[in-house]
Scaffold this motif. Structure first.
Motif, PDB file in Angstrom:
ATOM      1  N   TYR A 107      13.912   0.899  -3.727  1.00 36.26           N
ATOM      2  CA  TYR A 107      14.189  -0.496  -4.034  1.00 36.26           C
ATOM      3  C   TYR A 107      14.123  -1.036  -5.285  1.00 36.26           C
ATOM      4  O   TYR A 107      14.211  -2.105  -5.719  1.00 36.26           O
ATOM      5  N   LEU A 108      14.234  -0.066  -6.259  1.00 32.72           N
ATOM      6  CA  LEU A 108      13.988  -0.595  -7.500  1.00 32.72           C
ATOM      7  C   LEU A 108      15.337  -0.179  -8.387  1.00 32.72           C
ATOM      8  O   LEU A 108      16.223   0.776  -7.749  1.00 32.72           O
ATOM      9  N   ASP A 109      15.700  -0.620  -9.436  1.00 30.67           N
ATOM     10  CA  ASP A 109      16.678  -0.279 -10.282  1.00 30.67           C
ATOM     11  C   ASP A 109      16.790   1.250 -10.663  1.00 30.67           C
ATOM     12  O   ASP A 109      15.717   1.941 -10.893  1.00 30.67           O
ATOM     13  N   ALA A 110      17.729   1.876 -10.800  1.00 28.76           N
ATOM     14  CA  ALA A 110      17.975   3.230 -11.109  1.00 28.76           C
ATOM     15  C   ALA A 110      17.225   3.563 -12.206  1.00 28.76           C
ATOM     16  O   ALA A 110      16.405   4.627 -12.315  1.00 28.76           O
ATOM     17  N   GLY A 111      17.264   2.571 -13.276  1.00 25.57           N
ATOM     18  CA  GLY A 111      16.600   2.922 -14.658  1.00 25.57           C
ATOM     19  C   GLY A 111      15.287   2.980 -14.391  1.00 25.57           C
ATOM     20  O   GLY A 111      14.377   3.606 -14.911  1.00 25.57           O
ATOM     21  N   ASP A 112      14.463   2.111 -13.466  1.00 26.18           N
ATOM     22  CA  ASP A 112      13.113   1.758 -13.314  1.00 26.18           C
ATOM     23  C   ASP A 112      12.441   2.968 -12.205  1.00 26.18           C
ATOM     24  O   ASP A 112      11.504   3.218 -12.213  1.00 26.18           O
ATOM     25  N   GLY A 113      13.539   3.512 -11.501  1.00 26.40           N
ATOM     26  CA  GLY A 113      12.818   4.557 -10.520  1.00 26.40           C
ATOM     27  C   GLY A 113      12.228   5.948 -11.142  1.00 26.40           C
ATOM     28  O   GLY A 113      11.059   6.047 -10.657  1.00 26.40           O
ATOM     29  N   ALA A 114      12.788   6.284 -12.089  1.00 22.30           N
ATOM     30  CA  ALA A 114      12.357   7.565 -12.780  1.00 22.30           C
ATOM     31  C   ALA A 114      10.830   6.920 -13.602  1.00 22.30           C
ATOM     32  O   ALA A 114      10.060   7.859 -13.300  1.00 22.30           O
ATOM     33  N   ALA A 115      11.074   6.084 -14.082  1.00 13.84           N
ATOM     34  CA  ALA A 115       9.633   5.508 -14.668  1.00 13.84           C
ATOM     35  C   ALA A 115       8.783   5.445 -13.754  1.00 13.84           C
ATOM     36  O   ALA A 115       7.305   5.581 -14.124  1.00 13.84           O
ATOM     37  N   SER A 116       9.001   4.675 -12.735  1.00 13.58           N
ATOM     38  CA  SER A 116       7.886   4.470 -11.621  1.00 13.58           C
ATOM     39  C   SER A 116       7.318   5.830 -11.033  1.00 13.58           C
ATOM     40  O   SER A 116       6.189   5.704 -10.886  1.00 13.58           O
ATOM     41  N   GLU A 117       8.373   6.803 -10.917  1.00 16.69           N
ATOM     42  CA  GLU A 117       7.751   8.127 -10.391  1.00 16.69           C
ATOM     43  C   GLU A 117       6.555   8.729 -11.241  1.00 16.69           C
ATOM     44  O   GLU A 117       5.721   9.313 -10.984  1.00 16.69           O
TER      45      GLU A 117
ATOM     46  N   THR B  81       8.797   0.317   5.592  1.00 16.35           N
ATOM     47  CA  THR B  81       7.809   1.203   5.734  1.00 16.35           C
ATOM     48  C   THR B  81       8.398   2.610   5.747  1.00 16.35           C
ATOM     49  O   THR B  81       9.466   2.968   6.563  1.00 16.35           O
ATOM     50  N   GLY B  82       7.786   3.611   5.259  1.00 15.22           N
ATOM     51  CA  GLY B  82       7.871   5.072   5.128  1.00 15.22           C
ATOM     52  C   GLY B  82       9.109   5.437   4.198  1.00 15.22           C
ATOM     53  O   GLY B  82       9.488   6.592   4.041  1.00 15.22           O
ATOM     54  N   GLN B  83       9.573   4.282   3.355  1.00 15.51           N
ATOM     55  CA  GLN B  83      10.581   4.708   2.338  1.00 15.51           C
ATOM     56  C   GLN B  83       9.764   4.837   0.993  1.00 15.51           C
ATOM     57  O   GLN B  83       8.593   4.347   0.937  1.00 15.51           O
ATOM     58  N   SER B  84      10.282   5.551   0.050  1.00 12.91           N
ATOM     59  CA  SER B  84       9.892   5.652  -1.392  1.00 12.91           C
ATOM     60  C   SER B  84      10.142   4.101  -1.906  1.00 12.91           C
ATOM     61  O   SER B  84      11.235   3.579  -1.965  1.00 12.91           O
ATOM     62  N   MET B  85       9.063   3.604  -2.778  1.00 15.66           N
ATOM     63  CA  MET B  85       9.358   2.560  -3.645  1.00 15.66           C
ATOM     64  C   MET B  85      10.227   2.727  -4.378  1.00 15.66           C
ATOM     65  O   MET B  85      11.124   1.509  -4.862  1.00 15.66           O
ATOM     66  N   THR B  86      10.854   3.774  -5.141  1.00 13.96           N
ATOM     67  CA  THR B  86      11.831   3.747  -6.131  1.00 13.96           C
ATOM     68  C   THR B  86      13.297   3.547  -5.379  1.00 13.96           C
ATOM     69  O   THR B  86      14.088   3.095  -6.238  1.00 13.96           O
TER      70      THR B  86
ATOM     71  N   LEU C 207       0.860  -1.278  -0.013  1.00 16.13           N
ATOM     72  CA  LEU C 207       0.123   0.016  -0.020  1.00 16.13           C
ATOM     73  C   LEU C 207       0.853   1.314  -0.080  1.00 16.13           C
ATOM     74  O   LEU C 207       1.596   1.461   0.756  1.00 16.13           O
ATOM     75  N   LEU C 208       0.754   2.318  -1.010  1.00 11.69           N
ATOM     76  CA  LEU C 208       1.607   3.246  -1.091  1.00 11.69           C
ATOM     77  C   LEU C 208       0.704   4.504  -1.183  1.00 11.69           C
ATOM     78  O   LEU C 208      -0.498   4.543  -1.122  1.00 11.69           O
ATOM     79  N   ASP C 209       1.287   5.673  -0.674  1.00  8.00           N
ATOM     80  CA  ASP C 209       0.515   6.851  -1.148  1.00  8.00           C
ATOM     81  C   ASP C 209       0.856   7.542  -2.362  1.00  8.00           C
ATOM     82  O   ASP C 209       1.324   6.815  -3.212  1.00  8.00           O
ATOM     83  N   ALA C 210       0.262   8.562  -2.535  1.00  9.02           N
ATOM     84  CA  ALA C 210       0.070   9.011  -3.843  1.00  9.02           C
ATOM     85  C   ALA C 210       1.567   9.619  -4.492  1.00  9.02           C
ATOM     86  O   ALA C 210       1.990   9.563  -5.579  1.00  9.02           O
ATOM     87  N   GLU C 211       2.452   9.767  -3.655  1.00  8.83           N
ATOM     88  CA  GLU C 211       3.722   9.988  -3.941  1.00  8.83           C
ATOM     89  C   GLU C 211       4.876   8.707  -3.926  1.00  8.83           C
ATOM     90  O   GLU C 211       5.979   8.870  -4.498  1.00  8.83           O
ATOM     91  N   GLY C 212       4.254   7.629  -3.811  1.00  2.00           N
ATOM     92  CA  GLY C 212       5.096   6.449  -3.985  1.00  2.00           C
ATOM     93  C   GLY C 212       5.722   5.948  -2.753  1.00  2.00           C
ATOM     94  O   GLY C 212       6.389   5.176  -2.610  1.00  2.00           O
ATOM     95  N   GLN C 213       5.573   6.659  -1.621  1.00  2.00           N
ATOM     96  CA  GLN C 213       5.903   6.339  -0.258  1.00  2.00           C
ATOM     97  C   GLN C 213       5.079   4.833   0.389  1.00  2.00           C
ATOM     98  O   GLN C 213       3.939   5.209   0.256  1.00  2.00           O
ATOM     99  N   ILE C 214       6.106   4.276   0.647  1.00  2.00           N
ATOM    100  CA  ILE C 214       5.565   2.903   1.244  1.00  2.00           C
ATOM    101  C   ILE C 214       4.770   2.862   2.648  1.00  2.00           C
ATOM    102  O   ILE C 214       5.321   3.474   3.593  1.00  2.00           O
ATOM    103  N   LEU C 215       3.400   2.761   2.676  1.00  2.00           N
ATOM    104  CA  LEU C 215       2.623   2.709   4.063  1.00  2.00           C
ATOM    105  C   LEU C 215       2.871   1.309   4.684  1.00  2.00           C
ATOM    106  O   LEU C 215       3.225   1.285   5.777  1.00  2.00           O
ATOM    107  N   VAL C 216       2.856   0.280   3.907  1.00  2.00           N
ATOM    108  CA  VAL C 216       2.768  -0.923   4.467  1.00  2.00           C
ATOM    109  C   VAL C 216       2.986  -2.000   3.315  1.00  2.00           C
ATOM    110  O   VAL C 216       2.403  -1.828   2.120  1.00  2.00           O
ATOM    111  N   CYS C 217       3.816  -3.133   3.658  1.00  2.00           N
ATOM    112  CA  CYS C 217       3.823  -4.240   2.722  1.00  2.00           C
ATOM    113  C   CYS C 217       3.637  -5.646   3.313  1.00  2.00           C
ATOM    114  O   CYS C 217       3.887  -5.469   4.590  1.00  2.00           O
TER     115      CYS C 217
END
Length: 695
Positions: free
Chosen positions: A510-520, A503-508, A477-487
């Motif tokens: 924990y992703l590969d650097a190239g996929d981080g921008a795409a996920s944002e 918890t409390g971290q951005s999902m990006t 469960l993420l917030d609108a900014e991609g911050q992890i609320l709970v997994c």
């Protein structure tokens, strides 16, 4: 008309009501604070003084503080003793019995600190309090202390009067104490009247012996021996000192043994017996060395005098310099030490040094005399202020009586008018105080409610984790900014990170650097879409398929479902929101307008109350992300909520409400009108969110 005039009028009315009664005077400082500083917090000062008794157990706590005070005084820690008594004063409060004991002990402490006028003030107050409570035994004891203080100030007649009154009261109560007899003897000795002095010494000695107080009896024998030495009766002094020495040796009190050796050496020298004086000097040095005790300055003077008279002035000089080095600056024994040093230096042929020592002796004698004079002046000032106060009261009383018949009606009518005006004024002040207090309470309740409601908009993460853990698939469960609320556990295993770290971290993160921008970019598009699927790579290189959907509860929360790459189709997919016509379009449009109005009102209230902009609101509230575009700060996500045209199709209404509650809860300086306007817009939005279609 100020309060002092009111007091005078009340005093006049009391005098008129009973013209035959004289005004009763009290000691001028009894109504002043007992402790020299502001009263401390009882709980804190009890802990500081290591007293374990609770504040509620007043008697027990006071006994612990009194015991601590005696320990500090015995060790010479007078400031610590004053702190303990100040704590006792704060605990005692206005209880007469407890306060009396605090006042009396403050007097004893000041007496030990050589602050005699201050000690005398406390002793007088204690005597008055004892008289008011009808305790003649306590009053007699306090008058004895008054006499001792007056003797130190040089007021021997006043001391004699106080001590005689104390003795009379004790005899009437059948409880004569040896202390008052001994003090009376000391005063007569200061007045150079040896006959009554010895009479009272003998009575005190007999009292202590009859009551089994051997140490106090030995002290009286020392005083009697000093009186005999002053009267040139060295043989009698030696006999009494020998008796005192036998008592101290039986009780193994080495400190008092040393003190007696001073008198014994002095008596031997008075009789011209140098061998006996050397014997007592050697005995004193042996006792001091054996017990690691400091030699009293008076004893060192007698030892040096013995050395000088034995023809060893150099040894005498060394002994005297050691004594002067260890004696405190305000010790009155320093003067005879300097005089004895001058005599030893003269015998050694050091005439220039002897003259210098005599000058030092005269200088310190002047300082001692000046200090005594200052103490006497302080006491005379207090007595003068007392006399002036009594004279003023007597003059006012006489004047009031003379004008009774002429001013009675005027006084009564004046008092009635003043009382009426005062009551009117107090009623108005009370009303204003009540209104202000009511406003303050309402404001605090509103602020607390706003904060509670803002907190209530945040999901219970434990509950959400339990719900997600019940699923077999990997989900976050993420917030609108991609911050992890709970997994849930499956998602943590797939990503390869512990749940507490996610918890409390951005999902990006924990992703590969190239996929981080795409996920944002995907997270930003979710406000205008319902579902998105894409392929991502974790930091350890594992390929996963992600499906992002809107949280059923709305408010901008996102559900990211994860699966290994082989389990999901590879193609990315975006499902836009259905914007077709429906029956709920009018209500949805009204909701969107209300949401924009609420955000605009919140920003306006924030800027008006804090004189800062919306970027600072986004930073401090931590609700909206702040970006850097072309070198300047922007809150792009927040700005989409300032216009209906830019408002996302799936708005984060929970974050808008949280923003409004943050402003209401943090901006205490908002005007009532602004607060009411913002609360009204909050209520409008809440009205929409409570409908099933909006939740």
């Amino acid at each position: 008309m100020d309060s002092r005039i009111c007091v005078l009028l009340l005093a006049f009315a009391a005098a008129v009501a009973s013209p035959g009664e004289a005004l009763s005077g009290t000691f001028p400082h009894c109504d002043e604070p007992v402790a020299p500083l502001a009263p401390p917090d009882p709980t804190i000062c009890l802990s500081r003084n290591e007293v374990a008794s609770p504040v509620a157990a007043t008697g027990q706590a006071l006994q612990g503080l009194f015991a601590r005070t005696e320990e500090h005084v015995a060790a010479g820690r007078f400031d610590a003793a004053s702190d303990a008594l100040a704590c006792a004063d704060a605990i005692a409060g206005a209880a007469p019995a407890f306060r009396y004991e605090v006042v009396r002990r403050f007097g004893i402490l000041e007496f030990r600190r050589e602050r005699i006028p201050q000690a005398l003030r406390h002793f007088h107050c204690a005597a008055e309090m004892a008289a008011a409570s009808g305790d003649p035994v306590a009053q007699a004891r306090d008058l004895k202390n008054v006499g001792a203080a007056l003797r130190r100030l040089g007021d021997f007649q006043g001391a004699l009067q106080a001590l005689t009154t104390s003795l009379t009261m004790q005899r009437a109560a059948g409880a004569v104490s040896g202390a008052v007899l001994n003090n009376l003897a000391d005063v007569y000795r200061d007045l150079d009247e040896p006959r009554p002095a010895l009479q009272y010494y003998r009575e005190a000695l007999k009292w202590y012996q009859d009551n089994g107080e051997k140490t106090e009896a030995a002290h009286v024998l020392e005083s009697m021996a000093e009186a005999s030495l002053d009267a040139a009766d060295a043989a009698q002094a030696d006999a009494w000192l020998q008796e005192a020495l036998a008592t101290y040796r039986a009780e193994k009190n080495r400190v008092y043994e040393l003190r007696v050796h001073d008198g014994l050496a002095r008596a031997a020298l008075a009789q011209g017996d140098l061998a006996r004086a050397r014997h007592w000097s050697a005995s004193a040095l042996a006792i001091a060395a054996d017990g690691a005790l400091p030699l009293p300055p008076a004893l060192q003077r007698q030892i040096a005098r013995t050395e000088r008279l034995s023809g060893r002035p150099d040894a005498a000089i060394a002994q005297l310099r050691s004594a002067l080095g260890s004696a405190v600056d305000d010790d009155p024994e320093r003067v005879p030490l300097w005089e004895e040093l001058a005599a030893a230096q003269t015998d050694a042929g050091e005439h220039a040094a002897a003259n210098d020592s005599l000058r030092r002796a005269n200088g310190e004698a002047r300082e001692v005399s000046r200090a005594q004079h200052h103490r006497q002046l302080d006491w005379l000032r207090i007595r003068f202020e007392t006399a002036e106060r009594d004279r003023t009261i007597a003059a006012l009383e006489s004047e009031n009586r003379a004008r009774t018949l002429q001013l009675w009606g005027l006084v009564v009518s004046g008092l009635a008018a003043i009382l009426g005006l005062w009551l009117l004024f107090e009623r108005r002040r009370q009303r204003h105080r009540l209104e202000a207090e009511a406003r303050r309470v309402r404001l605090e309740e509103e602020l607390a409610r706003y904060r509670r409601e803002a907190d209530a908009l945040a999901e219970d993460r434990n509950l959400l984790k339990s719900l997600l853990d019940s699923r077999d698939d990997a989900a976050c469960l993420l917030d609108a900014e991609g911050q992890i609320l709970v997994c849930n556990r499956a998602a943590c295993r797939l990503i390869g990170v512990d749940a507490d770290q996610l918890t409390g971290q951005s999902m990006t993160a924990y992703l590969d650097a190239g996929d981080g921008a795409a996920s944002e970019t995907v997270f930003e598009r979710m406000e205008d879409s319902t579902t998105q699927t894409l392929e991502l790579a974790t930091r350890d290189g594992a390929r996963v398929a992600a499906r992002i959907t809107q949280w059923p509860g709305g408010g901008g929360r996102l559900v990211m479902e994860l699966a290994p790459r082989s389990d999901v189709a590879a193609a990315a997919e975006v499902t836009p929101l259905d914007t077709g016509e429906s029956d709920g379009d009018d209500m949805r449009q009204a909701f969107r307008v209300a949401l924009v109005d609420l955000m605009l009102a919140a920003i306006e209230a924030w800027e008006s109350a804090t004189a800062s902009n919306r970027i600072e609101l986004a930073e401090k509230s931590r609700i909206w992300r702040v970006n850097i575009d072309d070198g300047r700060l922007r809150a792009r996500a927040m700005e989409r909520y300032l216009s209906v045209a830019k408002l996302p199709q799936n708005p984060r209404w929970r974050d808008v409400l949280r923003t409004a509650y943050y402003v209401l809860g943090q901006c205490a300086g908002m005007t009532a009108e602004s607060r009411a306007r913002l609360q009204g817009r909050v209520d409008v939005v809440l009205g929409f969110t409570r409908r099933d279609a909006m939740v």
